[in-house]
Design an enzyme around this catalytic site. Structure first.
Site, PDB file in Angstrom:
ATOM      1  N   TYR A  36      52.543  38.781  33.255  1.00 35.34           N
ATOM      2  CA  TYR A  36      51.102  38.963  33.467  1.00 35.34           C
ATOM      3  C   TYR A  36      50.526  39.901  32.413  1.00 35.34           C
ATOM      4  O   TYR A  36      49.505  39.601  31.786  1.00 35.34           O
ATOM      5  CB  TYR A  36      50.874  39.528  34.869  1.00 35.34           C
ATOM      6  CG  TYR A  36      49.420  39.725  35.230  1.00 35.34           C
ATOM      7  CD1 TYR A  36      48.647  38.663  35.682  1.00 35.34           C
ATOM      8  CD2 TYR A  36      48.815  40.972  35.122  1.00 35.34           C
ATOM      9  CE1 TYR A  36      47.306  38.841  36.016  1.00 35.34           C
ATOM     10  CE2 TYR A  36      47.481  41.165  35.452  1.00 35.34           C
ATOM     11  CZ  TYR A  36      46.733  40.097  35.907  1.00 35.34           C
ATOM     12  OH  TYR A  36      45.409  40.277  36.235  1.00 35.34           O
ATOM     13  N   ILE A  59      41.077  45.542  41.651  1.00 35.68           N
ATOM     14  CA  ILE A  59      39.964  45.100  42.492  1.00 35.68           C
ATOM     15  C   ILE A  59      40.487  44.677  43.853  1.00 35.68           C
ATOM     16  O   ILE A  59      41.561  44.093  43.961  1.00 35.68           O
ATOM     17  CB  ILE A  59      39.278  43.865  41.830  1.00 35.68           C
ATOM     18  CG1 ILE A  59      38.835  44.177  40.415  1.00 35.68           C
ATOM     19  CG2 ILE A  59      38.091  43.387  42.666  1.00 35.68           C
ATOM     20  CD1 ILE A  59      37.935  45.349  40.289  1.00 35.68           C
TER      21      ILE A  59
HETATM   22  P1  NAD Z   1      41.918  35.370  42.969  1.00 39.43           P
HETATM   23  O1  NAD Z   1      43.333  35.009  43.194  1.00 39.43           O
HETATM   24  O2  NAD Z   1      41.035  35.711  44.118  1.00 39.43           O
HETATM   25  O3  NAD Z   1      41.217  34.192  42.115  1.00 39.43           O
HETATM   26  C1  NAD Z   1      41.870  33.496  41.102  1.00 39.43           C
HETATM   27  C2  NAD Z   1      41.444  32.036  41.209  1.00 39.43           C
HETATM   28  O4  NAD Z   1      42.039  31.296  40.133  1.00 39.43           O
HETATM   29  C3  NAD Z   1      41.917  31.362  42.508  1.00 39.43           C
HETATM   30  O5  NAD Z   1      40.817  30.787  43.191  1.00 39.43           O
HETATM   31  C4  NAD Z   1      42.912  30.319  42.059  1.00 39.43           C
HETATM   32  O6  NAD Z   1      42.914  29.148  42.850  1.00 39.43           O
HETATM   33  C5  NAD Z   1      42.421  30.045  40.647  1.00 39.43           C
HETATM   34  N1  NAD Z   1      43.472  29.442  39.817  1.00 39.43           N
HETATM   35  C6  NAD Z   1      44.788  29.800  39.736  1.00 39.43           C
HETATM   36  N2  NAD Z   1      45.448  28.977  38.914  1.00 39.43           N
HETATM   37  C7  NAD Z   1      44.540  28.086  38.442  1.00 39.43           C
HETATM   38  C8  NAD Z   1      44.616  26.979  37.553  1.00 39.43           C
HETATM   39  N3  NAD Z   1      45.774  26.619  36.986  1.00 39.43           N
HETATM   40  N4  NAD Z   1      43.496  26.280  37.283  1.00 39.43           N
HETATM   41  C9  NAD Z   1      42.304  26.614  37.882  1.00 39.43           C
HETATM   42  N5  NAD Z   1      42.174  27.647  38.739  1.00 39.43           N
HETATM   43  C10 NAD Z   1      43.279  28.370  39.016  1.00 39.43           C
HETATM   44  O7  NAD Z   1      41.919  36.557  41.927  1.00 39.43           O
HETATM   45  P2  NAD Z   1      40.771  37.466  41.283  1.00 39.43           P
HETATM   46  O8  NAD Z   1      41.095  38.853  41.571  1.00 39.43           O
HETATM   47  O9  NAD Z   1      39.411  36.964  41.592  1.00 39.43           O
HETATM   48  O10 NAD Z   1      41.131  37.215  39.746  1.00 39.43           O
HETATM   49  C11 NAD Z   1      40.264  36.629  38.796  1.00 39.43           C
HETATM   50  C12 NAD Z   1      40.724  37.058  37.417  1.00 39.43           C
HETATM   51  O11 NAD Z   1      40.654  38.478  37.322  1.00 39.43           O
HETATM   52  C13 NAD Z   1      42.174  36.672  37.091  1.00 39.43           C
HETATM   53  O12 NAD Z   1      42.239  36.242  35.745  1.00 39.43           O
HETATM   54  C14 NAD Z   1      42.914  37.987  37.273  1.00 39.43           C
HETATM   55  O13 NAD Z   1      44.075  38.057  36.507  1.00 39.43           O
HETATM   56  C15 NAD Z   1      41.876  38.979  36.808  1.00 39.43           C
HETATM   57  N6  NAD Z   1      42.075  40.352  37.266  1.00 39.43           N
HETATM   58  C16 NAD Z   1      42.112  40.658  38.600  1.00 39.43           C
HETATM   59  C17 NAD Z   1      42.311  41.985  38.982  1.00 39.43           C
HETATM   60  C18 NAD Z   1      42.378  42.371  40.440  1.00 39.43           C
HETATM   61  O14 NAD Z   1      42.641  43.536  40.719  1.00 39.43           O
HETATM   62  N7  NAD Z   1      42.132  41.479  41.375  1.00 39.43           N
HETATM   63  C19 NAD Z   1      42.443  42.986  38.020  1.00 39.43           C
HETATM   64  C20 NAD Z   1      42.390  42.646  36.686  1.00 39.43           C
HETATM   65  C21 NAD Z   1      42.205  41.320  36.321  1.00 39.43           C
END
Ligand code: NAD
Length: 262
Positions: free
Chosen positions: A162, A195
């Protein structure tokens, strides 16, 4: 006609069934954009669209099932957007995974590494590639790629694939910003801090694991998805017209911190 910060704009949001993606798609729609909500989770993305239509009207959003790691599907997503709404102004490449079996250098298996890279890196590349093709035709646009604070800082709680994938997103976004700067296509990375979304809360499934992180966050709390959405809104709108190539941090001060307040 709706008047808002994205009035007249057309946007794609990937990962729109998830925490950050849904909040951002809903905010974009409330600010006047037409939004294509894309996700591999078809039922989830349909739910997102139903909620957005309640908030912003019947023609504010449509769902699209896509696996961002498959180029033909990403191409079809962009083509559907242009067919439906006439153009593409904003691409938010936000879909991503953090796999529970992602670990340190010794324990991470090849299949976890490859899956993570396919979605988090190739997925962003494909999204950028097909958005560039569409945006060239309409004179420019804004592309926002979700990276993470872990691309900027080291963590002793490893999730090696990741972290490497998000580092790649930062580097790729910076280079794209330079290559396409004279074509009026802006590229910025959004770097969320930790988050309170299902992605992270499922991973930090004990109070001890949560506290192991929170002690390092200057504001002393996890962020909310809507706070990322406001960052993405700024980068998507013309208000950020002179902003390109940034690692845009929305992280509660985390990446600036040495010692946090007691
Ligand atoms: P989340 O898991 O709620 O949402 C991620 C979404 O991506 C899901 O709805 C999932 O179905 C979709 N997804 C996964 N694989 C996929 C694919 N192959 N094709 C299409 N869609 C796909 O997570 P989130 O927290 O909303 O994360 C969103 C972004 O933010 C991600 O890139 C994550 O790495 C990044 N992020 C999150 C955090 C955190 O603390 N939550 C921190 C830093 C970065």
């Amino acid at each position: 006609m709706t008047s808002g910060r994205l009035s007249g704009k057309v946007a794609i949001v990937t990962g729109a069934a998830g925490g950050i993606g849904f909040e951002t798609a809903a905010l974009f729609a409330k600010e006047g954009a037409k939004v294509v909500c894309a996700d591999v989770n078809e039922a989830g993305v349909k739910k997102s669209v139903a909620k957005i239509i309640e908030l912003a009207g019947a023609d504010a959003a449509i769902p699209f099932k896509v696996d961002v790691s498959k180029e033909d599907q990403v191409k079809a997503l962009v083509e559907k957007t242009v067919d439906t709404f006439g153009k593409l102004d904003i691409m938010f490449n936000n879909a991503g995974i953090m796999h529970p079996e992602d670990d340190n250098a010794l324990n991470t298996e090849d299949r976890i590494w490859d899956l993570t890279m396919d979605i988090n890196v190739k997925g962003v590349w494909y999204g950028c590639k097909h958005a560039i093709i569409a945006m060239r035709k309409s004179g420019g646009g804004s592309i926002i790629n979700t990276a993470s604070f872990v691309a900027l800082m080291g963590a002793a709680t490893p999730q090696l694939a990741y972290t490497a994938s998000k580092g790649a997103v930062l580097a790729m976004t910076r280079e794209l910003a330079m290559v396409h700067a004279r074509e009026n296509i802006r590229f910025n990375s959004l770097c969320p801090g930790p988050i309170r979304t299902p992605l992270l809360m499922d991973f930090l499934n004990t109070e001890e694991k949560k506290q192991r992180r929170l002690v390092h966050v200057p504001q002393g709390r996890f962020g909310e998805a809507i706070e990322q959405a406001y960052g993405a809104l700024f980068l998507a709108s013309d208000e950020s017209s002179f902003v390109t190539g940034t690692d845009f941090r929305v992280d509660g001060g985390l990446a600036s911190s040495y010692v946090t307040p007691e």
